[in-house]
Write an enzyme that holds these catalytic residues in place. Structure first.
Site, PDB file in Angstrom:
ATOM      1  N   ASP A 148      -6.724  -3.525  -7.428  1.00  0.00           N
ATOM      2  CA  ASP A 148      -7.415  -4.183  -6.323  1.00  0.00           C
ATOM      3  C   ASP A 148      -7.532  -5.661  -6.656  1.00  0.00           C
ATOM      4  O   ASP A 148      -7.572  -6.027  -7.838  1.00  0.00           O
ATOM      5  CB  ASP A 148      -8.805  -3.574  -6.100  1.00  0.00           C
ATOM      6  CG  ASP A 148      -9.408  -4.019  -4.763  1.00  0.00           C
ATOM      7  OD1 ASP A 148      -9.979  -5.129  -4.713  1.00  0.00           O
ATOM      8  OD2 ASP A 148      -9.289  -3.275  -3.780  1.00  0.00           O
ATOM      9  N   ARG A 158      -3.304   6.599   0.759  1.00  0.00           N
ATOM     10  CA  ARG A 158      -3.866   7.745   1.457  1.00  0.00           C
ATOM     11  C   ARG A 158      -2.894   8.519   2.346  1.00  0.00           C
ATOM     12  O   ARG A 158      -3.151   9.670   2.666  1.00  0.00           O
ATOM     13  CB  ARG A 158      -5.056   7.282   2.315  1.00  0.00           C
ATOM     14  CG  ARG A 158      -6.250   6.879   1.491  1.00  0.00           C
ATOM     15  CD  ARG A 158      -7.325   6.254   2.349  1.00  0.00           C
ATOM     16  NE  ARG A 158      -6.952   4.911   2.796  1.00  0.00           N
ATOM     17  CZ  ARG A 158      -7.680   4.182   3.627  1.00  0.00           C
ATOM     18  NH1 ARG A 158      -8.788   4.659   4.135  1.00  0.00           N
ATOM     19  NH2 ARG A 158      -7.276   2.968   3.967  1.00  0.00           N
ATOM     20  N   TYR A 196     -15.172 -12.735  -0.837  1.00  0.00           N
ATOM     21  CA  TYR A 196     -15.832 -11.506  -1.285  1.00  0.00           C
ATOM     22  C   TYR A 196     -17.061 -11.829  -2.139  1.00  0.00           C
ATOM     23  O   TYR A 196     -18.133 -11.242  -1.978  1.00  0.00           O
ATOM     24  CB  TYR A 196     -14.868 -10.637  -2.089  1.00  0.00           C
ATOM     25  CG  TYR A 196     -14.029  -9.712  -1.245  1.00  0.00           C
ATOM     26  CD1 TYR A 196     -14.627  -8.728  -0.457  1.00  0.00           C
ATOM     27  CD2 TYR A 196     -12.645  -9.802  -1.241  1.00  0.00           C
ATOM     28  CE1 TYR A 196     -13.866  -7.865   0.323  1.00  0.00           C
ATOM     29  CE2 TYR A 196     -11.874  -8.947  -0.463  1.00  0.00           C
ATOM     30  CZ  TYR A 196     -12.494  -7.981   0.306  1.00  0.00           C
ATOM     31  OH  TYR A 196     -11.742  -7.136   1.081  1.00  0.00           O
ATOM     32  N   ARG A 253      -7.151  11.793  -5.555  1.00  0.00           N
ATOM     33  CA  ARG A 253      -8.428  11.173  -5.180  1.00  0.00           C
ATOM     34  C   ARG A 253      -9.562  12.200  -5.232  1.00  0.00           C
ATOM     35  O   ARG A 253     -10.684  11.869  -5.612  1.00  0.00           O
ATOM     36  CB  ARG A 253      -8.313  10.579  -3.768  1.00  0.00           C
ATOM     37  CG  ARG A 253      -9.539   9.829  -3.301  1.00  0.00           C
ATOM     38  CD  ARG A 253      -9.374   9.312  -1.896  1.00  0.00           C
ATOM     39  NE  ARG A 253      -9.159  10.396  -0.957  1.00  0.00           N
ATOM     40  CZ  ARG A 253      -8.894  10.210   0.338  1.00  0.00           C
ATOM     41  NH1 ARG A 253      -8.784   8.999   0.821  1.00  0.00           N
ATOM     42  NH2 ARG A 253      -8.721  11.243   1.143  1.00  0.00           N
ATOM     43  N   ARG A 308       0.824  -1.210   0.000  1.00  0.00           N
ATOM     44  CA  ARG A 308       0.000   0.000   0.000  1.00  0.00           C
ATOM     45  C   ARG A 308       0.862   1.266   0.000  1.00  0.00           C
ATOM     46  O   ARG A 308       0.468   2.278   0.569  1.00  0.00           O
ATOM     47  CB  ARG A 308      -0.948   0.030   1.209  1.00  0.00           C
ATOM     48  CG  ARG A 308      -2.039  -1.029   1.130  1.00  0.00           C
ATOM     49  CD  ARG A 308      -3.171  -0.737   2.100  1.00  0.00           C
ATOM     50  NE  ARG A 308      -4.130  -1.841   2.061  1.00  0.00           N
ATOM     51  CZ  ARG A 308      -4.782  -2.295   3.134  1.00  0.00           C
ATOM     52  NH1 ARG A 308      -4.589  -1.744   4.309  1.00  0.00           N
ATOM     53  NH2 ARG A 308      -5.630  -3.283   3.022  1.00  0.00           N
TER      54      ARG A 308
END
Length: 353
Positions: free
Chosen positions: A78, A32, A155, A41, A28
């Site tokens: 992803d 963010r 998922y 974003r 990651r």
């Protein structure tokens, strides 16, 4: 693409060559905690846009490369990205993760899935990976990544992330026939997807079995491990020289089993001491990790001490320095920079194997 005169550092270590310092990247690392990412974003609020519009995904993937020069540059994507290519409709909700609009619960739904054709379903992946290879050249290693069958099945069956995994465990323990069919279809699709990434420029591929740590060891042996093996065996048949990494979150109880998956490198989380992980996995298995991402909230001295501790315990062969999981969104950027600077100043001469 031409023949490279020098093989990138991470790729050499991943292949088992002795290197002068452990290569370093961060899971990651595009995300963010970086202001540059938050600014982008705001412009592209949809995660799917950020990861599937090539120019945007390339820019995001390269933000940490331009800021910190890590030894690995990973595709910004992803694990659920290939699912629409099988006929599983999904979206990715900001801050909540993947949402599957019609969770898979019936034989009919499993039967309606079709094989993945990446060139038709995911052409943007090739564009992104080729651009990353072109941008970093032989100064860094380009990593691709895929989800593992169990985690993608979780998922697809749950419909979203879960704390208890009660719906897929209900299926696993009361109607496993359907689940095994789904896992097999997912494994074959993921193998196709991993090969496509390699053909498009990925030099190493990491498989994320994020939710396999939610399984007891005996259930891991039934629902996770055989399908990890199925993916890795198929990829190795066509791309035997591409190193493959396996990550399982909360993997302390299944570490030895991860070593049987066919992965070249096992990503270790911080719940296991790196020296213990080395002993448990044996001398032939390479490792990645395993700083607690929370360490990056500490002082520079604390961060340095923890890096040195991990590197000493991992030894001077077959170790890629990384966090035990993804960098946390609140992490100060200057501490991420310090992590990379410190790692690159290391010298493995004198570190015992």
């Amino acid at each position: 693409m031409g023949v490279s005169l020098t093989t990138p550092h991470l790729l050499r270590a991943a292949r088992g060559e002795v290197v002068d310092r452990p290569p370093v990247w961060m899971m990651r690392q595009a995300g963010r905690y970086m202001k540059a990412y938050r600014d982008l974003r705001d412009k592209y609020p949809s995660f799917r846009d950020r990861s599937e519009i090539p120019d945007v995904a390339i820019e995001v993937s390269l933000q940490p490369w331009k800021a910190f020069q890590p030894d690995g540059v990973i595709l910004f994507s992803d694990i659920v990205t290939p699912l629409p290519g099988l006929g599983i409709d999904m979206d990715i909700a900001e801050g909540k993760g993947p949402i599957i609009h019609s969770p898979l619960r019936t034989q009919e739904q499993i039967d309606s899935l079709h094989p993945l054709e990446p060139e038709a379903a995911l052409p943007f992946i090739k564009t992104i990976l080729q651009a990353l290879r072109s941008e970093v050249g032989d100064k860094s290693t380009v990593l691709g990544f895929v989800g593992a069958p169990w985690t993608l099945a979780a998922y697809a069956v749950e419909g979203k992330g879960s704390k208890t995994y009660s719906i897929i465990k209900n299926m696993a323990f009361s109607d496993p026939t359907i689940l095994h069919q789904l896992l097999a279809k997912l494994a074959d699709a993921i193998a196709i997807y991993a090969r496509y990434q390699i053909d498009s420029g990925a030099q190493v591929v990491q498989m994320f079995d994020s939710w396999a740590g939610q399984l007891s060891p005996q259930d891991y042996d039934t629902f996770a491990l055989p399908y990890q093996q199925r993916v890795f065996q198929q990829v190795k048949q066509t791309h035997p020289d591409t190193p493959l990494i396996l990550l399982v979150s909360g993997s302390a109880g299944v570490l030895e089993r991860m070593g049987q998956s066919g992965a070249d490198i096992v990503s270790v989380d911080w719940a296991v001491d790196m020296a213990d992980a080395r002993a448990r996995l044996g001398k032939q298995v390479k490792v990645q990790g395993n700083l607690d991402p929370g360490v990056l909230f500490g002082s520079k001295q604390f961060i340095r001490d923890r890096i040195l501790d991990t590197v000493r315990k991992a030894g001077n062969w077959g170790h890629i320095l990384n966090l035990g999981h993804g960098v946390l969104p609140e992490t100060p950027e200057e501490n991420v920079a310090f992590f990379f600077e410190t790692a690159k100043e290391l010298n493995l001469v004198g570190v015992k194997s």
